[in-house]
Design a protein around this motif. Structure first.
Motif, PDB file in Angstrom:
ATOM      1  N   TYR A 134      16.944  65.378  53.809  1.00  0.00           N
ATOM      2  CA  TYR A 134      18.100  64.632  54.326  1.00  0.00           C
ATOM      3  C   TYR A 134      18.902  65.500  55.288  1.00  0.00           C
ATOM      4  N   LEU A 135      18.246  66.037  56.298  1.00  0.00           N
ATOM      5  CA  LEU A 135      18.891  66.918  57.259  1.00  0.00           C
ATOM      6  C   LEU A 135      20.126  66.245  57.862  1.00  0.00           C
ATOM      7  N   GLY A 136      21.264  66.924  57.712  1.00  0.00           N
ATOM      8  CA  GLY A 136      22.514  66.377  58.245  1.00  0.00           C
ATOM      9  C   GLY A 136      23.110  65.266  57.423  1.00  0.00           C
ATOM     10  N   GLY A 137      22.544  64.981  56.260  1.00  0.00           N
ATOM     11  CA  GLY A 137      23.022  63.881  55.441  1.00  0.00           C
ATOM     12  C   GLY A 137      24.417  64.122  54.884  1.00  0.00           C
ATOM     13  N   ASP A 138      25.320  63.215  55.149  1.00  0.00           N
ATOM     14  CA  ASP A 138      26.705  63.344  54.695  1.00  0.00           C
ATOM     15  C   ASP A 138      26.756  63.361  53.168  1.00  0.00           C
ATOM     16  N   GLY A 139      27.364  64.406  52.612  1.00  0.00           N
ATOM     17  CA  GLY A 139      27.503  64.515  51.174  1.00  0.00           C
ATOM     18  C   GLY A 139      26.270  65.012  50.452  1.00  0.00           C
ATOM     19  N   ILE A 140      25.202  65.304  51.190  1.00  0.00           N
ATOM     20  CA  ILE A 140      23.945  65.766  50.592  1.00  0.00           C
ATOM     21  C   ILE A 140      23.554  67.148  51.110  1.00  0.00           C
ATOM     22  N   ASP A 141      23.531  67.303  52.413  1.00  0.00           N
ATOM     23  CA  ASP A 141      23.083  68.549  53.034  1.00  0.00           C
ATOM     24  C   ASP A 141      24.213  69.579  52.995  1.00  0.00           C
ATOM     25  N   VAL A 142      24.092  70.557  52.077  1.00  0.00           N
ATOM     26  CA  VAL A 142      25.161  71.545  51.908  1.00  0.00           C
ATOM     27  C   VAL A 142      25.044  72.690  52.907  1.00  0.00           C
ATOM     28  N   ASP A 143      24.086  72.619  53.819  1.00  0.00           N
ATOM     29  CA  ASP A 143      24.017  73.587  54.908  1.00  0.00           C
ATOM     30  C   ASP A 143      25.105  73.310  55.947  1.00  0.00           C
ATOM     31  N   ILE A 144      25.682  72.120  55.904  1.00  0.00           N
ATOM     32  CA  ILE A 144      26.724  71.735  56.857  1.00  0.00           C
ATOM     33  C   ILE A 144      28.087  72.197  56.338  1.00  0.00           C
ATOM     34  N   PRO A 145      28.895  72.854  57.170  1.00  0.00           N
ATOM     35  CA  PRO A 145      30.215  73.316  56.725  1.00  0.00           C
ATOM     36  C   PRO A 145      31.105  72.169  56.254  1.00  0.00           C
ATOM     37  N   THR A 146      32.053  72.512  55.394  1.00  0.00           N
ATOM     38  CA  THR A 146      33.014  71.538  54.889  1.00  0.00           C
ATOM     39  C   THR A 146      34.034  71.182  55.964  1.00  0.00           C
ATOM     40  N   GLU A 147      34.801  70.136  55.705  1.00  0.00           N
ATOM     41  CA  GLU A 147      35.884  69.747  56.607  1.00  0.00           C
ATOM     42  C   GLU A 147      36.876  70.900  56.778  1.00  0.00           C
ATOM     43  N   PHE A 148      37.172  71.602  55.691  1.00  0.00           N
ATOM     44  CA  PHE A 148      38.118  72.731  55.774  1.00  0.00           C
ATOM     45  C   PHE A 148      37.600  73.795  56.726  1.00  0.00           C
ATOM     46  N   GLU A 149      36.315  74.134  56.630  1.00  0.00           N
ATOM     47  CA  GLU A 149      35.757  75.152  57.519  1.00  0.00           C
ATOM     48  C   GLU A 149      35.877  74.724  58.982  1.00  0.00           C
ATOM     49  N   GLY A 150      35.561  73.462  59.249  1.00  0.00           N
ATOM     50  CA  GLY A 150      35.653  72.980  60.619  1.00  0.00           C
ATOM     51  C   GLY A 150      37.074  72.970  61.142  1.00  0.00           C
ATOM     52  N   TRP A 151      38.020  72.612  60.261  1.00  0.00           N
ATOM     53  CA  TRP A 151      39.426  72.531  60.675  1.00  0.00           C
ATOM     54  C   TRP A 151      40.056  73.907  60.832  1.00  0.00           C
ATOM     55  N   PHE A 152      39.816  74.817  59.881  1.00  0.00           N
ATOM     56  CA  PHE A 152      40.547  76.089  59.867  1.00  0.00           C
ATOM     57  C   PHE A 152      39.941  77.127  60.803  1.00  0.00           C
ATOM     58  N   PHE A 153      38.623  77.238  60.834  1.00  0.00           N
ATOM     59  CA  PHE A 153      37.994  78.305  61.621  1.00  0.00           C
ATOM     60  C   PHE A 153      37.773  77.802  63.042  1.00  0.00           C
ATOM     61  N   CYS A 154      38.882  77.673  63.753  1.00  0.00           N
ATOM     62  CA  CYS A 154      38.880  76.970  65.031  1.00  0.00           C
ATOM     63  C   CYS A 154      39.292  77.859  66.204  1.00  0.00           C
ATOM     64  N   THR A 155      39.448  79.165  65.999  1.00  0.00           N
ATOM     65  CA  THR A 155      39.717  80.101  67.093  1.00  0.00           C
ATOM     66  C   THR A 155      38.642  81.182  67.077  1.00  0.00           C
ATOM     67  N   ARG A 156      38.607  81.979  68.130  1.00  0.00           N
ATOM     68  CA  ARG A 156      37.591  83.026  68.194  1.00  0.00           C
ATOM     69  C   ARG A 156      37.732  84.010  67.031  1.00  0.00           C
ATOM     70  N   PHE A 157      38.959  84.432  66.762  1.00  0.00           N
ATOM     71  CA  PHE A 157      39.161  85.383  65.676  1.00  0.00           C
ATOM     72  C   PHE A 157      38.781  84.768  64.333  1.00  0.00           C
ATOM     73  N   ARG A 158      39.150  83.525  64.099  1.00  0.00           N
ATOM     74  CA  ARG A 158      38.822  82.880  62.823  1.00  0.00           C
ATOM     75  C   ARG A 158      37.318  82.647  62.686  1.00  0.00           C
ATOM     76  N   LYS A 159      36.651  82.330  63.783  1.00  0.00           N
ATOM     77  CA  LYS A 159      35.189  82.180  63.717  1.00  0.00           C
ATOM     78  C   LYS A 159      34.531  83.516  63.382  1.00  0.00           C
TER      79      LYS A 159
END
Length: 323
Positions: A134-159
């Motif tokens: 289920y590549l990219g499957g919402d709620g299944i594929d845990v290789d995809i970062p969480t919403e928090f990761e996408g929201w918070f790590f949003c600058t060069r330093f944070r990445k």
């Protein structure tokens, strides 16, 4: 270092993953690829050699000064331990003993897990097969970062910090996205690993213990080999969700860089994936590809268009059968 990335959500698509269709098309044209499937008879001996090398390293670092313990931890131990995680990845596809001896593969993965210090091989197997199915499957594929990761790590330093902390996020992400009941194999994995860790500390002290754990954490954080975490599925080019890497570090990583080939044919061991590319060259030569994982890490940090949100995601339809 403070620029915010442009993305505020994942790349949502409404099509199936490309690998199943490409696999069918390639097999119809090149049925001889089926002969590449099956176990890699060398894998178990390579893994045993790597475990033995780390056991020897544990013994050798016990009397070193701390500065040299830390030096060899990053220069050598981190490479071996990251490579061992990719050996466990290979074993999760039953490539050590074949599909007919599935449990042999599970227990052998626990053996390979020992020098890493953190028990994860049993859980990895369950979640990794879902990632393929289920590549990219919402709620299944845990290789995809969480919403928090996408929201918070949003600058060069944070990445940059996010890449350092990759082992932490890979550990806690399944608990946030797709928690599963604990199995007996996972309990056995934990018991086996903790027993080994305690014995290591009791026999040879803190230095081998630090070498082991720090090597795993550093090797999967800011390290050249860890570029594969980003290179495999982060969307550097719109419309492409899997990328291959054809550089020299494949020699240390069981050819995990041949990632399009691996997702097309997960039952073919890494040692034979270059043959897949050679046979079906017209399917892979024109796909986006990398030759440097270090450059992947640099570009991911420095390009403001890229972030943990740079992943293709899809809503799954029909019955979902998880491991």
């Amino acid at each position: 270092m403070g620029n915010r990335v442009a993305r505020e959500d994942y790349e949502w698509v409404y099509t199936d993953q490309p690998h199943a269709d490409r696999r069918k098309e390639i097999l119809a044209k090149y049925p001889e690829i089926k002969s590449l499937m099956g176990p890699d008879t060398r894998l178990k001996w390579i893994v045993c050699m790597m475990v033995a090398i780390q056991f020897l390293a544990f013994y050798m670092v016990k009397d070193l000064d701390w500065k040299w313990v830390l030096f060899w931890t990053y220069a050598f131990g981190s490479c071996i331990n990251h490579s061992m995680t990719l050996a466990i990845h290979e074993i999760s596809h039953n490539t050590a003993f074949g599909n007919n001896k599935a449990m042999w593969n599970r227990y052998f993965a626990m053996f390979a897990n020992l020098p890493i210090g953190l028990p994860y091989s049993a859980s990895f197997k369950r979640y990794h097969l879902d990632h393929h199915r289920y590549l990219g499957g919402d709620g299944i594929d845990v290789d995809i970062p969480t919403e928090f990761e996408g929201w918070f790590f949003c600058t060069r330093f944070r990445k940059f910090i996010w890449i350092i902390l990759q082992p932490l996020f890979y550990a806690i992400r399944p608990l946030c996205i797709n928690p599963k009941p604990i199995t007996q194999l996972e309990v056995t994995n934990v018991a086996f690993q903790l027993t080994f860790d305690i014995l290591l500390y009791w026999l040879w002290g803190a230095k081998p213990f630090v070498y082991m754990l720090a090597g795993s954490l550093l090797g999967m954080g800011l390290h050249p080999i860890s570029g594969h975490f980003i290179a495999e599925h982060y969307m550097f080019l719109k419309g492409h969700e899997t990328y291959s890497y054809y550089g020299s570090l494949n020699l240390l990583t069981f050819n995990v860089g041949y990632h399009n080939e691996h997702h097309d044919f997960p039952s073919i061991p890494g040692c034979r994936l270059p043959m897949v590319k050679k046979i079906a060259a017209e399917y892979y030569d024109e796909l986006p590809q990398y030759t440097s994982w270090v450059k992947v890490l640099y570009d991911f940090i420095m390009e403001d268009a890229l972030s943990p949100y740079s992943r293709v995601k899809r809503k799954l339809k029909g019955d979902v059968k998880q491991e």
